[in-house]
Design a protein around this motif. Structure first.
Motif, short mmCIF file in Angstrom:
data_model
loop_
_atom_site.label_atom_id
_atom_site.label_comp_id
_atom_site.label_asym_id
_atom_site.label_seq_id
_atom_site.Cartn_x
_atom_site.Cartn_y
_atom_site.Cartn_z
N THR A 183 0.60 -3.30 0.08
CA THR A 183 1.30 -4.48 0.57
C THR A 183 1.14 -4.56 2.09
O THR A 183 0.79 -3.57 2.74
CB THR A 183 2.80 -4.43 0.22
OG1 THR A 183 3.41 -3.36 0.95
CG2 THR A 183 3.03 -4.25 -1.29
N VAL A 184 1.44 -5.71 2.63
CA VAL A 184 1.38 -5.89 4.09
C VAL A 184 2.33 -4.91 4.77
O VAL A 184 1.98 -4.29 5.77
CB VAL A 184 1.71 -7.35 4.47
CG1 VAL A 184 1.86 -7.50 5.97
CG2 VAL A 184 0.65 -8.30 3.93
N ARG A 185 3.52 -4.75 4.20
CA ARG A 185 4.52 -3.83 4.78
C ARG A 185 4.01 -2.39 4.78
O ARG A 185 4.17 -1.66 5.75
CB ARG A 185 5.82 -3.96 4.02
CG ARG A 185 6.88 -2.94 4.37
CD ARG A 185 7.79 -3.40 5.49
NE ARG A 185 8.73 -2.35 5.85
CZ ARG A 185 9.91 -2.16 5.28
NH1 ARG A 185 10.33 -2.98 4.33
NH2 ARG A 185 10.69 -1.18 5.68
N GLU A 186 3.37 -1.96 3.68
CA GLU A 186 2.83 -0.60 3.62
C GLU A 186 1.78 -0.40 4.69
O GLU A 186 1.76 0.62 5.38
CB GLU A 186 2.20 -0.33 2.24
CG GLU A 186 3.21 -0.15 1.14
CD GLU A 186 2.57 -0.03 -0.21
OE1 GLU A 186 2.91 0.94 -0.92
OE2 GLU A 186 1.74 -0.89 -0.58
N ARG A 187 0.90 -1.36 4.84
CA ARG A 187 -0.16 -1.25 5.84
C ARG A 187 0.43 -1.22 7.24
O ARG A 187 -0.04 -0.46 8.10
CB ARG A 187 -1.14 -2.39 5.68
CG ARG A 187 -1.95 -2.30 4.39
CD ARG A 187 -2.94 -3.41 4.27
NE ARG A 187 -3.90 -3.35 5.39
CZ ARG A 187 -4.75 -4.31 5.65
NH1 ARG A 187 -4.80 -5.39 4.90
NH2 ARG A 187 -5.59 -4.19 6.67
N THR A 188 1.45 -2.03 7.48
CA THR A 188 2.09 -2.06 8.79
C THR A 188 2.78 -0.72 9.08
O THR A 188 2.60 -0.14 10.15
CB THR A 188 3.11 -3.21 8.86
OG1 THR A 188 2.42 -4.44 8.65
CG2 THR A 188 3.82 -3.24 10.20
N ASP A 189 3.54 -0.23 8.10
CA ASP A 189 4.23 1.04 8.27
C ASP A 189 3.25 2.19 8.51
O ASP A 189 3.54 3.11 9.27
CB ASP A 189 5.08 1.38 7.04
CG ASP A 189 6.36 0.56 6.94
OD1 ASP A 189 6.69 -0.18 7.90
OD2 ASP A 189 7.04 0.66 5.89
#
Length: 125
Positions: A33-39
């Motif tokens: 997910t975008v959030r996983e990649r950002t984190d």
């Protein structure tokens, strides 16, 4: 009756790098997910740990042959303290709810090209 469910997985950082090398953004968008990649700051070691986390969670959900759980339906994100937490959506959430699973905990580690994850949950059914 309440039962403890566990799942674990080991992922190679080289496999994540190979996926990125072969398919680039398409691979990243399909798996994370975008959030996983950002984190994870798109760091292959951290992404490999999240991949292992997704697989560990899917293992504890115990889908049958007819129950596909897309990797995107399991997200391993960071809470406000920097600890990994599991967010379920879609098929993963439906499967968890059917089993009486409300919370899944996960632990991640990565070192020397390998990433390890262990997931634990209580199931009421």
């Amino acid at each position: 009756m309440t039962a403890v469910r566990t799942g674990c997985d080991l992922a190679a950082v080289d496999d994540v790098l190979a996926g990125i090398s072969a398919h680039g953004e398409r691979y990243l968008a399909r798996v994370f997910t975008v959030r996983e990649r950002t984190d994870a700051h798109d760091d292959p070691e951290r992404l490999a740990a999240r991949f292992a986390g997704k697989e560990a969670v899917i293992k504890l959900l115990r889908p049958t042959d007819g129950q596909a759980v897309p990797l995107h339906d399991v997200a391993i994100v960071l809470d406000g303290h920097g600890a990994p937490v599991v967010e379920l959506t879609g098929a993963a959430l439906t499967l968890a709810e059917a089993q009486g699973i409300t919370v899944v905990d996960v632990s991640l580690s990565h070192e020397r090209g390998l990433a390890l994850a262990t997931a634990v949950a209580l199931a009421d059914r």
